[in-house]
Enzyme design. Sequence first.
Site, PDB file in Angstrom:
ATOM      1  N   ARG A 176       0.824  -1.215   0.000  1.00 33.42           N
ATOM      2  CA  ARG A 176       0.000   0.000   0.000  1.00 33.42           C
ATOM      3  C   ARG A 176       0.859   1.267   0.000  1.00 33.42           C
ATOM      4  O   ARG A 176       0.323   2.374  -0.044  1.00 33.42           O
ATOM      5  CB  ARG A 176      -0.886   0.018   1.260  1.00 33.42           C
ATOM      6  CG  ARG A 176      -1.812  -1.172   1.375  1.00 33.42           C
ATOM      7  CD  ARG A 176      -2.465  -1.228   2.748  1.00 33.42           C
ATOM      8  NE  ARG A 176      -3.480  -0.206   2.898  1.00 33.42           N
ATOM      9  CZ  ARG A 176      -4.787  -0.456   2.957  1.00 33.42           C
ATOM     10  NH1 ARG A 176      -5.226  -1.692   2.885  1.00 33.42           N
ATOM     11  NH2 ARG A 176      -5.651   0.514   3.087  1.00 33.42           N
ATOM     12  N   TYR A 197       0.624   4.368  -2.424  1.00 35.61           N
ATOM     13  CA  TYR A 197      -0.456   5.328  -2.160  1.00 35.61           C
ATOM     14  C   TYR A 197      -0.165   6.127  -0.894  1.00 35.61           C
ATOM     15  O   TYR A 197      -0.147   7.362  -0.910  1.00 35.61           O
ATOM     16  CB  TYR A 197      -1.771   4.569  -2.027  1.00 35.61           C
ATOM     17  CG  TYR A 197      -2.983   5.454  -1.837  1.00 35.61           C
ATOM     18  CD1 TYR A 197      -3.442   6.259  -2.879  1.00 35.61           C
ATOM     19  CD2 TYR A 197      -3.676   5.470  -0.638  1.00 35.61           C
ATOM     20  CE1 TYR A 197      -4.562   7.069  -2.717  1.00 35.61           C
ATOM     21  CE2 TYR A 197      -4.796   6.271  -0.467  1.00 35.61           C
ATOM     22  CZ  TYR A 197      -5.239   7.074  -1.508  1.00 35.61           C
ATOM     23  OH  TYR A 197      -6.341   7.868  -1.344  1.00 35.61           O
ATOM     24  N   GLU A 241       2.615   6.597   0.923  1.00 33.70           N
ATOM     25  CA  GLU A 241       3.800   7.464   0.892  1.00 33.70           C
ATOM     26  C   GLU A 241       3.699   8.517  -0.207  1.00 33.70           C
ATOM     27  O   GLU A 241       4.226   9.625  -0.066  1.00 33.70           O
ATOM     28  CB  GLU A 241       5.076   6.626   0.714  1.00 33.70           C
ATOM     29  CG  GLU A 241       5.360   5.685   1.885  1.00 33.70           C
ATOM     30  CD  GLU A 241       5.812   6.408   3.154  1.00 33.70           C
ATOM     31  OE1 GLU A 241       5.331   7.513   3.448  1.00 33.70           O
ATOM     32  OE2 GLU A 241       6.666   5.860   3.862  1.00 33.70           O
ATOM     33  N   GLY A 242       3.030   8.188  -1.316  1.00 34.72           N
ATOM     34  CA  GLY A 242       2.802   9.184  -2.369  1.00 34.72           C
ATOM     35  C   GLY A 242       2.016  10.361  -1.827  1.00 34.72           C
ATOM     36  O   GLY A 242       2.359  11.535  -2.050  1.00 34.72           O
ATOM     37  N   LYS A 243       0.971  10.053  -1.057  1.00 33.20           N
ATOM     38  CA  LYS A 243       0.129  11.112  -0.475  1.00 33.20           C
ATOM     39  C   LYS A 243       0.879  11.880   0.618  1.00 33.20           C
ATOM     40  O   LYS A 243       0.698  13.088   0.785  1.00 33.20           O
ATOM     41  CB  LYS A 243      -1.155  10.505   0.098  1.00 33.20           C
ATOM     42  CG  LYS A 243      -2.128  10.009  -0.972  1.00 33.20           C
ATOM     43  CD  LYS A 243      -2.849  11.142  -1.659  1.00 33.20           C
ATOM     44  CE  LYS A 243      -4.052  10.669  -2.459  1.00 33.20           C
ATOM     45  NZ  LYS A 243      -4.745  11.769  -3.147  1.00 33.20           N
ATOM     46  N   VAL A 261     -15.309  -1.635   0.675  1.00 32.42           N
ATOM     47  CA  VAL A 261     -16.242  -2.448   1.436  1.00 32.42           C
ATOM     48  C   VAL A 261     -17.705  -2.085   1.150  1.00 32.42           C
ATOM     49  O   VAL A 261     -18.537  -2.975   0.968  1.00 32.42           O
ATOM     50  CB  VAL A 261     -15.846  -2.386   2.934  1.00 32.42           C
ATOM     51  CG1 VAL A 261     -15.900  -1.004   3.479  1.00 32.42           C
ATOM     52  CG2 VAL A 261     -16.681  -3.294   3.752  1.00 32.42           C
ATOM     53  N   ASN A 292     -18.552  -3.214  -2.536  1.00 34.21           N
ATOM     54  CA  ASN A 292     -18.484  -4.689  -2.545  1.00 34.21           C
ATOM     55  C   ASN A 292     -19.728  -5.314  -1.927  1.00 34.21           C
ATOM     56  O   ASN A 292     -20.370  -6.177  -2.514  1.00 34.21           O
ATOM     57  CB  ASN A 292     -17.297  -5.176  -1.701  1.00 34.21           C
ATOM     58  CG  ASN A 292     -16.056  -5.371  -2.532  1.00 34.21           C
ATOM     59  OD1 ASN A 292     -16.019  -4.962  -3.686  1.00 34.21           O
ATOM     60  ND2 ASN A 292     -15.043  -5.986  -1.968  1.00 34.21           N
ATOM     61  N   THR A 345     -12.848  -1.708  12.377  1.00 32.55           N
ATOM     62  CA  THR A 345     -13.809  -0.614  12.203  1.00 32.55           C
ATOM     63  C   THR A 345     -13.412   0.309  11.059  1.00 32.55           C
ATOM     64  O   THR A 345     -12.238   0.438  10.720  1.00 32.55           O
ATOM     65  CB  THR A 345     -13.907   0.258  13.474  1.00 32.55           C
ATOM     66  OG1 THR A 345     -12.660   0.935  13.661  1.00 32.55           O
ATOM     67  CG2 THR A 345     -14.259  -0.570  14.694  1.00 32.55           C
ATOM     68  N   ARG A 346     -14.430   0.950  10.495  1.00 28.26           N
ATOM     69  CA  ARG A 346     -14.237   2.055   9.558  1.00 28.26           C
ATOM     70  C   ARG A 346     -15.259   3.115   9.924  1.00 28.26           C
ATOM     71  O   ARG A 346     -16.232   2.842  10.627  1.00 28.26           O
ATOM     72  CB  ARG A 346     -14.468   1.605   8.098  1.00 28.26           C
ATOM     73  CG  ARG A 346     -13.440   0.605   7.563  1.00 28.26           C
ATOM     74  CD  ARG A 346     -12.062   1.217   7.415  1.00 28.26           C
ATOM     75  NE  ARG A 346     -11.096   0.283   6.859  1.00 28.26           N
ATOM     76  CZ  ARG A 346     -10.343  -0.530   7.576  1.00 28.26           C
ATOM     77  NH1 ARG A 346     -10.474  -0.571   8.902  1.00 28.26           N
ATOM     78  NH2 ARG A 346      -9.466  -1.325   7.011  1.00 28.26           N
TER      79      ARG A 346
END
Length: 315
Positions: free
Chosen positions: A144, A147, A149-151, A189, A192, A212-213
């Site tokens: 991941r 994404y 580290e790019g951000k 999620v 999906n 959790t999200r």
Amino acid sequence: MHSSLRILVTGGAGFIGSHLCEELLRRGHDVLCIDNFYTGTRNNVAGLLANPNFELMRHDVTFPLYVEVDRIFNLACPASPVHYQFDPVQTTKTSVHGAINMLGLAKRRRARILQASTSEVYGDPEIHPQPESYWGNVNPLGLRSCYDEGKRCAETLFFDYHRQHNLEIKVARIFNTYGPRMHPNDGRVVSNFIIQALRGEDITIYGDGQQTRSFCYVDDMVDGLLRLMESPADCTGPVNLGNPVETTIRQLAERIIALTGSRSKLIAKPLPADDPRRRCPDISLARRELDWEPRCMLDDGLMRTIEYFRATLSA
């Protein structure tokens, strides 16, 4: 926002970008939407093409852009693991070269620029909920990382342009957002689960489903981005934008089954690598500086999203 401005939205044909373009037009601005259509689609902005104040241009932010604009929303970057891991080198380029090119444009035009950063800058957080002052716990070498580290690097560039060139910047750290026009195959999620439920397929939960999200409806997110863009110059951010209400993945699956009236069963699969266990924003800064917090209740937002996917699947 001031009287009519010319506003550039990169990644404007994407999920959040298309809703942002729509709202900017509704407020009377001229909108230049650029997208390379890697994950964004013309379909997302089809309803805007007839508007004389809307212009759609195919362009990749990793190449410079020379246009006349007053404001820039930099949203360009695939945001789901399925898409950003497909071509990880390009993902990092989009975040880093894209930021450099858009900051260069903002500097030439003395335009105010907003970066759509991400909660992923916090990695797998050891502090909960995550305040903006937290530096994060990020694996720089994982799947991941392109994404995350790019951000993180894009945020660095924004603040260096701000300090070195006195550029007006805004940095928003976006937490899980959902709603109509989510990419159906992005592996997220909400999309999906809804698609699995509507098709009557088994719903796959990774791990025990207790991770959790926090889910923010897209209209609330767009409102937050616009408030941040128009906040006083000293409010650079970063500002967390997201819903502070945590939901377990299992609870989400059960809500979606109930709302769709589906007969889908829940099936457990192993957790993917570097998948954060908990993700929840501390939004006290957004409440204080922007007078912002999410208003859309989860069930209401899910119903609107379910209707969208129902229509898409039957089309």
